[in-house]
Scaffold this active site. Sequence first.
Site, short mmCIF file in Angstrom:
data_model
loop_
_atom_site.label_atom_id
_atom_site.label_comp_id
_atom_site.label_asym_id
_atom_site.label_seq_id
_atom_site.Cartn_x
_atom_site.Cartn_y
_atom_site.Cartn_z
N ASP B 523 46.46 17.26 -39.39
CA ASP B 523 46.35 18.08 -38.19
C ASP B 523 47.42 19.16 -38.24
O ASP B 523 48.49 18.95 -38.82
CB ASP B 523 46.53 17.21 -36.93
CG ASP B 523 46.40 18.03 -35.66
OD1 ASP B 523 47.39 18.16 -34.92
OD2 ASP B 523 45.32 18.58 -35.41
N GLU B 525 49.64 22.12 -35.92
CA GLU B 525 49.97 22.77 -34.64
C GLU B 525 50.12 24.26 -34.94
O GLU B 525 50.61 24.63 -36.02
CB GLU B 525 51.28 22.24 -34.07
CG GLU B 525 51.27 20.76 -33.77
CD GLU B 525 50.25 20.37 -32.70
OE1 GLU B 525 49.94 21.21 -31.84
OE2 GLU B 525 49.74 19.24 -32.75
N HIS B 664 49.81 15.79 -29.57
CA HIS B 664 50.27 17.16 -29.77
C HIS B 664 51.54 17.23 -30.60
O HIS B 664 52.38 18.09 -30.39
CB HIS B 664 50.42 17.90 -28.44
CG HIS B 664 49.09 18.08 -27.79
ND1 HIS B 664 48.07 18.79 -28.39
CD2 HIS B 664 48.59 17.61 -26.63
CE1 HIS B 664 46.99 18.76 -27.62
NE2 HIS B 664 47.28 18.06 -26.54
N ASP B 669 48.96 13.39 -34.05
CA ASP B 669 47.52 13.63 -33.97
C ASP B 669 46.82 13.19 -35.23
O ASP B 669 45.69 12.69 -35.20
CB ASP B 669 47.26 15.12 -33.71
CG ASP B 669 47.46 15.49 -32.25
OD1 ASP B 669 47.32 16.68 -31.90
OD2 ASP B 669 47.76 14.57 -31.45
#
Lengths: 128, 709
Positions: B523, B525, B664, B669
């Site tokens: 994942d 960000e 998050h 995640d």
Amino acid sequence: MTARVLLVDDEPNILTSLVFLMERSGYEVQVAADGEEALAAVDSFRPDLVVLDVMLPRLSGYEVCQRLRASPAHRDLHIVMLTAKGRDVEAAKGLEVGADAYVTKPFATRELVALVGRMLEDDGAGQG
Amino acid sequence: MRARARFALAVAGLSAAALGAAALATWLVWEALDAAARDAVAAAAADRALALGLVASGVVVGIALALQAPFRTWTAPARRLIEEGRLILLANPGHRVRLGAGAQELVDLAGVVNELAEHGQQALAEVEAQIEDARAEVAEERNRLVALMSQLPQAVLVCSAEGRILLYNGRTVALLEGESEDGSGGYVGLDRSLHALVDADALAFALAEVQRRLGAGEDEPVSTFVTAAGGGRLLRAQLAPVRAEEPAAGGYVLTLEDVTRRLEAGNRREVLLRSLIERTRAAVASVRAAVETIAAHPDMESDQRDAFTGIIADEALRLSGDLDAAATATGAHLDASWPLDDMLGSDLLAALRSRLAGVWAVDCAVMGPPAPVWLRVDGHALLAAVATVAERVVGLGPISAASIGVEASGGLARLDVSWRGPAPEPAAFAGWETARPDGRIPLTLKEVTERHAGEVLYRRHPQGDGGMLRLLLPAGEPAARPTTPGPREQRVAGYDLRMLQRVDRASDLDERPLDQLTCTVFDTETTGLAPAEGDEIIAIGAVRIVRGRLQRHERFSQLVDPQRHVSAASFRIHGIDDEMLAGRPTLPEVVPAFARFCDDTVLVGHNVAFDLRFLELAEGRTGVRFDQPVLDTLLLSAVIAPEQADHSLDALAARLGVDVVARHTALGDALLTAQVLLRLLPLLADHGITMLGQAREAAAQTPHATLGY
């Protein structure tokens, strides 16, 4: 009085040079080729200074030195170890057993002669 | 069949029936009429054609409207009931059906389903509790094994016949990965290839050698090779086969050892020795030539003779210098072939004290040392040798008092043992120095001191009432204290030995069963939602699923400097601000490392098209293209639960019963997505999707699959 020097080493080649040098310096010289001979010679010849190799047959130079120092008669005897055993531990041991100086082979003959001269000179006051 | 299609079909069917009935009635009447009446009716019908058309449409619309209600109250909720029931059955026994709208009967049915689920869950819980007890014992065993392996000072590795890592411990990670944080030397992890971590040729040769020896019938075929590893180290690896029942399966066990220092020290000594020999040859040659010339020509001029003696003096002086240099150099690099350890003087004294207490029945006084003194010793051999001498001393008579001490002296350390009691003559003691003790490795005091490159002294008190043993030993260096293990050392050990017993059948990845896949679940960000408009990645987090098992410790987590400002809006979501990112590596540095981490795996993510778009747009900068097969948990959820509206990660986690710990953060995640994926697998299997290729195809057909960024 002429100083007396006993040379102890089992290698004739080095003895030849040492005898020559010491006699040239004006000392009375005797030689011994092993540890037992050396102790006997100290008793009979009564030297002022002994040049002592460590690697000797029958009795090592360390042991000779230790025995000499153990006897009060030889307290004032100058002992110079002259040997091919050059490690720090070995020099430390030499000084521990009572040698006054520890010289590693090969050495500068001039310096050895000077060292011997210095040691015997200090006696000079006592010997006149 | 999809709900809408069903509805349309129903409307069409009923309309057709209604209009058909009307048509039939008309026809029946038509038949009964005569020609004139028919004409009249036809004319009237033509007049009212529009109205008739409207009526017909009205019928269809009326039917549609009328059917909507039953569909809403019956069909749609019933389908949801089925979906959620399946969810309870297959993925999440704790889920309960909630039907908002629908016929009362269906709502009641939902209630009954929930009750059944409740009962089922309780029964399941009881059975699971029993299974858990049994498992706990196995888990404890496993934990003990992992803890043991992680503490092994040796590096141990087990790999399959193809070189896939099946077991490793922390030391292996330290040796093979070196200090690199970016996997430039390769990553150690389950199912990763050993060939990428060591010299592939050397490994291949060693493997062939082992096979050859196996074939020749050797009982314990072992092969050794040396390889360079991360950080410029040299490792010595020993390889032995592990046999399995299936002939093509099985694998190898390796132990690794860092021999860099030893090889370097050995090399230095060899170089030193060789150069000394060469220089001595040269010097002696000159001397001999000079001497033989003088001897052969006694009549030469005196100044000529002076020249030759000058040569002899010169060479002798130079040789003396070389010898001194060599002696100093060997002293500095003294790496005794006998294994010595750095030990604190006070620790050695404590051990010696308790040893002597046993032999002399006397408590030794301990003298100093005032400051910490380190020695380089083989503690056990030293103590054994001293104890032997001590035994001989007490054999002559009882000891009344004793003291021991350690002192630093120049570059050496002195260990003294003094006692009051019988003391032999120095000559007798000399014999003891060479006396052999009992024991597995009987070493005389002389031999032990020699191995330590030390010296022994013995002195007898003048009165003969005691003696002193003094050992001159090399000084040591403070042993390096282990620092707190970093995050990498916490990947202490892992094992998954299934591949030792069987062989990978599916060579084509698409035919690989989903529960046997090795994936990297990741994942990112980002600074915002628009990759094409300048938003950038600020964090990448990933975990590995190896053959269907989540490996929590094999992780990748990196903050990335986006070289632009993080908007307030996105900061509110992930809590990462510009300050936290300043000084972090940039995307072109991080992405290649990430690529190495997920090498040779399937990529998985939630709404992964979003993350991949960022990586795709950055291809020019990073030089990395990701062409692995991809799975998206959002699409997979749509495959098994098309009636659900919410396929967000939070909703999936809630539905599937996954605890949400850290949302998050990229790594948090990724972990969540990985667990969601694992719980989706049985639901996919229920839909007949068991292989990677099937999953990809099904995902591609969901409506969400066409969303682009």
